[in-house]
Design an enzyme around this catalytic site. Structure first.
Site, PDB file in Angstrom:
ATOM      1  N   ASP A   1       0.892  -1.167   0.000  1.00  0.00           N
ATOM      2  CA  ASP A   1       0.000   0.000   0.000  1.00  0.00           C
ATOM      3  C   ASP A   1       0.922   1.207   0.000  1.00  0.00           C
ATOM      4  O   ASP A   1       1.733   1.369   0.932  1.00  0.00           O
ATOM      5  CB  ASP A   1      -0.872  -0.035   1.267  1.00  0.00           C
ATOM      6  CG  ASP A   1      -1.832   1.146   1.352  1.00  0.00           C
ATOM      7  OD1 ASP A   1      -1.560   2.198   0.740  1.00  0.00           O
ATOM      8  OD2 ASP A   1      -2.843   1.014   2.059  1.00  0.00           O
TER       9      ASP A   1
ATOM     10  N   ASN B   1       2.734   2.553 -10.776  1.00  0.00           N
ATOM     11  CA  ASN B   1       1.449   2.620 -11.492  1.00  0.00           C
ATOM     12  C   ASN B   1       0.278   3.002 -10.582  1.00  0.00           C
ATOM     13  O   ASN B   1      -0.686   3.607 -11.047  1.00  0.00           O
ATOM     14  CB  ASN B   1       1.191   1.248 -12.142  1.00  0.00           C
ATOM     15  CG  ASN B   1      -0.254   1.067 -12.544  1.00  0.00           C
ATOM     16  OD1 ASN B   1      -0.713   1.649 -13.524  1.00  0.00           O
ATOM     17  ND2 ASN B   1      -1.004   0.275 -11.766  1.00  0.00           N
TER      18      ASN B   1
ATOM     19  N   SER C   1       1.985   8.450 -15.603  1.00  0.00           N
ATOM     20  CA  SER C   1       1.387   9.774 -15.486  1.00  0.00           C
ATOM     21  C   SER C   1       0.009   9.730 -16.121  1.00  0.00           C
ATOM     22  O   SER C   1      -0.771   8.788 -15.905  1.00  0.00           O
ATOM     23  CB  SER C   1       2.311  10.787 -16.168  1.00  0.00           C
ATOM     24  OG  SER C   1       1.774  12.081 -16.151  1.00  0.00           O
TER      25      SER C   1
ATOM     26  N   TYR D   1      -6.283  15.956  -9.435  1.00  0.00           N
ATOM     27  CA  TYR D   1      -5.629  14.878 -10.189  1.00  0.00           C
ATOM     28  C   TYR D   1      -4.555  15.473 -11.108  1.00  0.00           C
ATOM     29  O   TYR D   1      -3.425  14.977 -11.156  1.00  0.00           O
ATOM     30  CB  TYR D   1      -6.679  14.110 -10.989  1.00  0.00           C
ATOM     31  CG  TYR D   1      -6.130  12.931 -11.765  1.00  0.00           C
ATOM     32  CD1 TYR D   1      -5.484  11.884 -11.121  1.00  0.00           C
ATOM     33  CD2 TYR D   1      -6.277  12.867 -13.152  1.00  0.00           C
ATOM     34  CE1 TYR D   1      -4.989  10.806 -11.847  1.00  0.00           C
ATOM     35  CE2 TYR D   1      -5.795  11.791 -13.875  1.00  0.00           C
ATOM     36  CZ  TYR D   1      -5.145  10.761 -13.218  1.00  0.00           C
ATOM     37  OH  TYR D   1      -4.655   9.695 -13.935  1.00  0.00           O
TER      38      TYR D   1
ATOM     39  N   LYS E   1      -0.500  14.744 -11.084  1.00  0.00           N
ATOM     40  CA  LYS E   1       0.251  14.187 -12.222  1.00  0.00           C
ATOM     41  C   LYS E   1       1.252  15.204 -12.771  1.00  0.00           C
ATOM     42  O   LYS E   1       2.315  14.813 -13.270  1.00  0.00           O
ATOM     43  CB  LYS E   1      -0.709  13.692 -13.308  1.00  0.00           C
ATOM     44  CG  LYS E   1      -1.552  12.474 -12.891  1.00  0.00           C
ATOM     45  CD  LYS E   1      -0.717  11.232 -12.575  1.00  0.00           C
ATOM     46  CE  LYS E   1      -1.566   9.982 -12.378  1.00  0.00           C
ATOM     47  NZ  LYS E   1      -0.780   8.787 -12.025  1.00  0.00           N
TER      48      LYS E   1
END
Ligand code: NAP
Length: 283
Positions: A60, A87, A138, A152, A156
């Site tokens: 995690d 990922n 990304s 978000y 990224k």
């Protein structure tokens, strides 16, 4: 003359319970790699665990002890790690002002600080080997910004800046950094989790007309473009990990190429005019 036995390489991947992570684990395993397929709940990884040379173990990215344990388990089982694929991630959807502060922190803990912690845990091993590849997943949202996903995008964009900077620091140590930028892929669990997260936000009536119009813009983006598959994204991750070049960025799906080109090949004014026309809701 006996030719030397090829050494089987090992990849450690985060977020393998579904989507790109699972597809990437399957692809590397099919290509003969040792695969450390990590996930928050290893009990959902029984199909992966049944494959040859695949170790499913808990990781995690918000739990540093689980990161250390997974890296140690990988080295104990396979002797070394050659490639790390960061990922694991998710996307908050909704207007910024409606998003609770703890959700903002969670977005960065998973997509940014967790990714950094896994990288930090693997780097001593890569440095000792003077070799290693880090592939950071990304998004198009790491290249251009869209409304309703400000957090978000922020996470990224942070991943992109971090990865680019790290690539300069590590090149002299034989370690390369790669950024893979997928567009919208609907066959993963990404949309489902974003939908669950969106319901947490407060309703602020001032935004309602904007949100309705923005949702229509997103629905149009989703239906007007053929969606790529997780397997296609996994192939790009595999290429980034194995092409032996110093290329940094890989756009992984066709749908975002016009937007990426607008960002990278136009002037700031041209880019903003292009984006405002496409993504600003008409109220
Ligand atoms: P997905 O099917 O939801 O997979 C996300 C994975 O991340 C799951 O395995 C999930 O595990 C894991 N994860 C979430 N929080 C975690 C944590 N704290 N620690 C470890 N693992 C965690 O979605 P996906 O589309 O394959 O997404 C993979 C990556 O691609 C993400 O970084 C995402 O931002 C990026 N991406 C996706 C798209 C898209 O349209 N699908 C586009 C561009 C970029 P659980 O099952 O335990 O939640």
């Amino acid at each position: 003359m006996i030719s030397p036995t090829p050494i089987t390489r090992t990849v450690l991947i985060t977020g393998c319970s579904s989507g790109f992570g699972e597809a990437t684990a399957r692809l590397f395993a099919a290509c003969g790699w040792n695969v450390v397929a990590t996930m928050r709940s290893p009990e959902v990884g029984t199909e992966l665990a049944a494959l040859d040379r695949v170790l499913v173990t808990r990781l995690d990215v918000q739990d540093p002890a689980s990161i250390e344990a997974a890296v140690a388990a990988a080295i104990a089982r396979f002797g070394r790690i050659d490639v790390l694929v960061n990922n694991a991630g998710f996307g908050l959807f909704g207007v910024f002002e409606s998003t609770p502060r703890d959700k903002v922190l969670e977005q960065f803990e998973v997509n940014v600080f967790g990714m950094m912690d896994v990288t930090r845990a693997v780097l001593p091993h890569f440095r000792a080997n003077r070799s290693g590849v880090i592939v950071n997943v990304s998004s198009g949202a790491g290249v251009f910004a869209l409304p309703m996903i400000s957090l978000y995008c922020a996470s990224k964009f942070a991943l992109e800046g971090f990865s680019e900077s790290l690539s300069y620091e590590l090149a002299g140590l034989g370690i390369s950094v790669k950024i893979v930028e997928p567009g919208g892929v609907t066959s993963t669990n990404f949309g489902q989790r974003s939908g669950q997260e969106a319901s947490i936000g407060r309703t602020l009536p001032d935004y309602e007309p904007f949100v309705t119009a923005a949702n229509a813009v997103f629905a149009g983006l989703r239906t007007s473009r053929a969606s790529a598959t997780s397997e296609e994204v996994a192939k790009v991750i595999h290429t980034a990990a194995t092409d032996g070049t110093d290329r940094l960025r890989y756009v992984a799906t066709e749908d975002i190429k016009p937007l990426v080109a607008a960002r990278r090949e136009s002037s700031e004014d041209e880019y903003l005019a292009f984006m405002r026309e496409r993504v600003t809701p008409k109220l």
